[in-house]
Design a protein around this motif. Structure first.
Motif, PDB file in Angstrom:
ATOM      1  N   THR A 176       0.865  -1.182   0.000  1.00  0.00           N
ATOM      2  CA  THR A 176       0.000   0.000   0.000  1.00  0.00           C
ATOM      3  C   THR A 176       0.903   1.234   0.000  1.00  0.00           C
ATOM      4  O   THR A 176       1.874   1.302   0.752  1.00  0.00           O
ATOM      5  CB  THR A 176      -0.923   0.009   1.228  1.00  0.00           C
ATOM      6  N   VAL A 177       0.568   2.213  -0.849  1.00  0.00           N
ATOM      7  CA  VAL A 177       1.470   3.348  -1.039  1.00  0.00           C
ATOM      8  C   VAL A 177       0.684   4.634  -1.220  1.00  0.00           C
ATOM      9  O   VAL A 177      -0.393   4.658  -1.829  1.00  0.00           O
ATOM     10  CB  VAL A 177       2.403   3.092  -2.253  1.00  0.00           C
ATOM     11  N   GLU A 178       1.182   5.714  -0.624  1.00  0.00           N
ATOM     12  CA  GLU A 178       0.703   7.068  -0.863  1.00  0.00           C
ATOM     13  C   GLU A 178       1.901   7.992  -0.766  1.00  0.00           C
ATOM     14  O   GLU A 178       3.024   7.544  -0.511  1.00  0.00           O
ATOM     15  CB  GLU A 178      -0.382   7.454   0.144  1.00  0.00           C
ATOM     16  N   GLU A 179       1.694   9.283  -0.971  1.00  0.00           N
ATOM     17  CA  GLU A 179       2.819  10.213  -0.945  1.00  0.00           C
ATOM     18  C   GLU A 179       3.552  10.137   0.392  1.00  0.00           C
ATOM     19  O   GLU A 179       2.960  10.321   1.446  1.00  0.00           O
ATOM     20  CB  GLU A 179       2.332  11.645  -1.183  1.00  0.00           C
ATOM     21  N   GLY A 180       4.834   9.832   0.337  1.00  0.00           N
ATOM     22  CA  GLY A 180       5.669   9.857   1.531  1.00  0.00           C
ATOM     23  C   GLY A 180       5.736   8.573   2.321  1.00  0.00           C
ATOM     24  O   GLY A 180       6.521   8.476   3.272  1.00  0.00           O
ATOM     25  N   GLN A 181       4.962   7.555   1.963  1.00  0.00           N
ATOM     26  CA  GLN A 181       5.033   6.301   2.723  1.00  0.00           C
ATOM     27  C   GLN A 181       4.534   5.120   1.912  1.00  0.00           C
ATOM     28  O   GLN A 181       3.702   5.263   1.016  1.00  0.00           O
ATOM     29  CB  GLN A 181       4.231   6.407   4.026  1.00  0.00           C
ATOM     30  N   ALA A 182       5.076   3.959   2.251  1.00  0.00           N
ATOM     31  CA  ALA A 182       4.652   2.700   1.644  1.00  0.00           C
ATOM     32  C   ALA A 182       4.765   1.608   2.693  1.00  0.00           C
ATOM     33  O   ALA A 182       5.611   1.669   3.592  1.00  0.00           O
ATOM     34  CB  ALA A 182       5.524   2.371   0.424  1.00  0.00           C
ATOM     35  N   HIS A 183       3.909   0.617   2.582  1.00  0.00           N
ATOM     36  CA  HIS A 183       3.899  -0.509   3.518  1.00  0.00           C
ATOM     37  C   HIS A 183       3.807  -1.801   2.711  1.00  0.00           C
ATOM     38  O   HIS A 183       3.106  -1.851   1.698  1.00  0.00           O
ATOM     39  CB  HIS A 183       2.702  -0.424   4.470  1.00  0.00           C
ATOM     40  N   VAL A 184       4.478  -2.826   3.188  1.00  0.00           N
ATOM     41  CA  VAL A 184       4.415  -4.135   2.529  1.00  0.00           C
ATOM     42  C   VAL A 184       3.989  -5.170   3.557  1.00  0.00           C
ATOM     43  O   VAL A 184       4.592  -5.283   4.627  1.00  0.00           O
ATOM     44  CB  VAL A 184       5.766  -4.528   1.901  1.00  0.00           C
ATOM     45  N   HIS A 185       2.925  -5.897   3.237  1.00  0.00           N
ATOM     46  CA  HIS A 185       2.435  -7.004   4.067  1.00  0.00           C
ATOM     47  C   HIS A 185       2.452  -8.285   3.238  1.00  0.00           C
ATOM     48  O   HIS A 185       2.329  -8.240   2.011  1.00  0.00           O
ATOM     49  CB  HIS A 185       1.000  -6.757   4.535  1.00  0.00           C
ATOM     50  N   THR A 186       2.583  -9.401   3.910  1.00  0.00           N
ATOM     51  CA  THR A 186       2.398 -10.690   3.253  1.00  0.00           C
ATOM     52  C   THR A 186       1.150 -11.341   3.817  1.00  0.00           C
ATOM     53  O   THR A 186       0.768 -11.102   4.961  1.00  0.00           O
ATOM     54  CB  THR A 186       3.606 -11.621   3.448  1.00  0.00           C
ATOM     55  N   VAL A 187       0.512 -12.172   2.996  1.00  0.00           N
ATOM     56  CA  VAL A 187      -0.717 -12.857   3.388  1.00  0.00           C
ATOM     57  C   VAL A 187      -0.377 -14.306   3.696  1.00  0.00           C
ATOM     58  O   VAL A 187       0.179 -15.010   2.867  1.00  0.00           O
ATOM     59  CB  VAL A 187      -1.767 -12.799   2.261  1.00  0.00           C
TER      60      VAL A 187
END
Length: 355
Positions: free
Chosen positions: A141-152
């Motif tokens: 998930t990404v927006e200006e200034g940050q991103a996150h990565v998750h695994t399922v």
């Protein structure tokens, strides 16, 4: 999960030989095993000597085969192992009989299980066997200034990385390409079979274009989804919209999210729902349960000596199935399971409202 062999043995029990192939499989086994089962496998053990004339080996461990009567089970997600402890009841060294031992079960290690399998445990093993064919999924998930990565995973979602940094103008501004480059590196490291790229606005499209130009093999795995949020909330949006199901058939966590949303809506409307052990038992006796929802941790606890309920949890499960209801065991690792825990660990979607 690979099920290599299955046979009936005396006393109405079964002997199952399994090979867990992932951390998910170890997690499943945590809820299949219970005190009183017999579990066997290869291990190493520091020899305990009773003969004063024999000197100890000084800490060396000897390979051997052991079978134990299970006392306790612990799943260590971050160590990628399942610990199963109990008294040794059979062993390749007879002088070790009666001692306590812990089997450290890891991926790709063969294990033999002897027990009376309950219906929900049978279903869990079938699910684990079928899940071997499902692809691994990463959600970015990404927006200006940050991103996150998750695994399922079948035991829930797990955050793998959070990437942040200022954007825009000024001395400390960070180029967007730096954020996208770091995101691409993290996604490549996950070695996923499919990637869902989500977030609000157009930032995800820009991130995709960067990845497509610089890591085309990663871009080939990406499906884009619009969400209003990023991070944990963004992941929950992805799951609720069924995006993971498009690449991984149906995951247990998506189903759990749908069931718990349905349950909470019914409760808010005073509609066809029951929660808490007494209410659910009453619904089961009336044959009113369409789907029983029960938390894995609570199910295991109530089957053991530390159970707190005045009702028989296995009787509720049996009655539900005998009267045509379905049973879903929730993972305590995922937010819907935590919501179910707040409702007492057991609830039901009903065919009709009980007065």
């Amino acid at each position: 999960m690979q099920i290599k062999d299955r046979e009936r043995i005396e006393g109405g029990r079964e002997r199952l030989t399994v090979v867990p192939e992932s951390v998910d499989d170890l997690w499943h086994l945590q809820y299949v095993l219970e005190p009183g089962d017999r579990v066997a496998g290869d291990t190493t053990r520091r020899i305990q000597r009773n003969d004063d004339q024999m000197r100890d080996t000084g800490g060396e461990r000897e390979p051997m085969w052991v079978a134990i009567a299970v006392d306790d089970i612990e799943f260590h997600k971050f160590a990628n192992r399942l610990r199963v402890g109990g008294e040794i009841v059979a062993c390749s060294r007879e002088d070790q009989l009666g001692f306590h031992h812990t089997l450290n079960v890891e991926e790709r290690e063969e294990l033999s299980i002897e027990k009376r399998f309950k219906p929900d445990q049978e279903a869990r093993l079938e699910e684990a066997e079928e899940a071997t064919e499902n692809p691994d999924v990463a959600i970015a998930t990404v927006e200006e200034g940050q991103a996150h990565v998750h695994t399922v995973a079948q035991y829930g979602t797990e955050e793998r990385a959070t990437i942040t940094g200022p954007t825009g103008k000024g001395e400390y501004a960070r180029e967007r390409s730096e954020l996208f480059a770091e995101l691409a590196t993290v996604l490549k490291r996950q070695d996923a079979d499919a990637i869902i790229l989500a977030g609000p606005g157009f930032t995800k499209q820009d991130a995709y274009k960067y990845i497509e130009q610089n890591e085309p093999e990663v871009a080939e795995l990406i499906t884009m989804v619009d969400t209003a949020s990023v991070g944990d909330r963004g992941v929950h949006e992805v799951l609720k919209r069924g995006a993971v199901a498009d690449v991984q058939q149906e995951t247990r966590i998506e189903s759990e999210a749908e069931y718990i949303d349905d349950l909470t809506q019914r409760i808010a409307q005073g509609a066809k729902a029951a929660y808490g052990p007494e209410e659910v038992q009453k619904a089961a006796e009336y044959g009113a349960i369409e789907r029983l929802l029960i938390l894995d941790d609570r199910l295991r606890k109530e089957r053991g000596p530390d159970g707190e309920w005045a009702i028989d949890v296995d009787e509720i499960v049996r009655t539900t199935e005998q009267k045509g209801g379905e049973v879903t065991v929730f993972s305590s690792e995922f937010p819907p399971g935590q919501q179910l825990s707040n409702l007492g660990g057991i609830a039901a979607l009903l065919r009709y409202r009980l007065e």
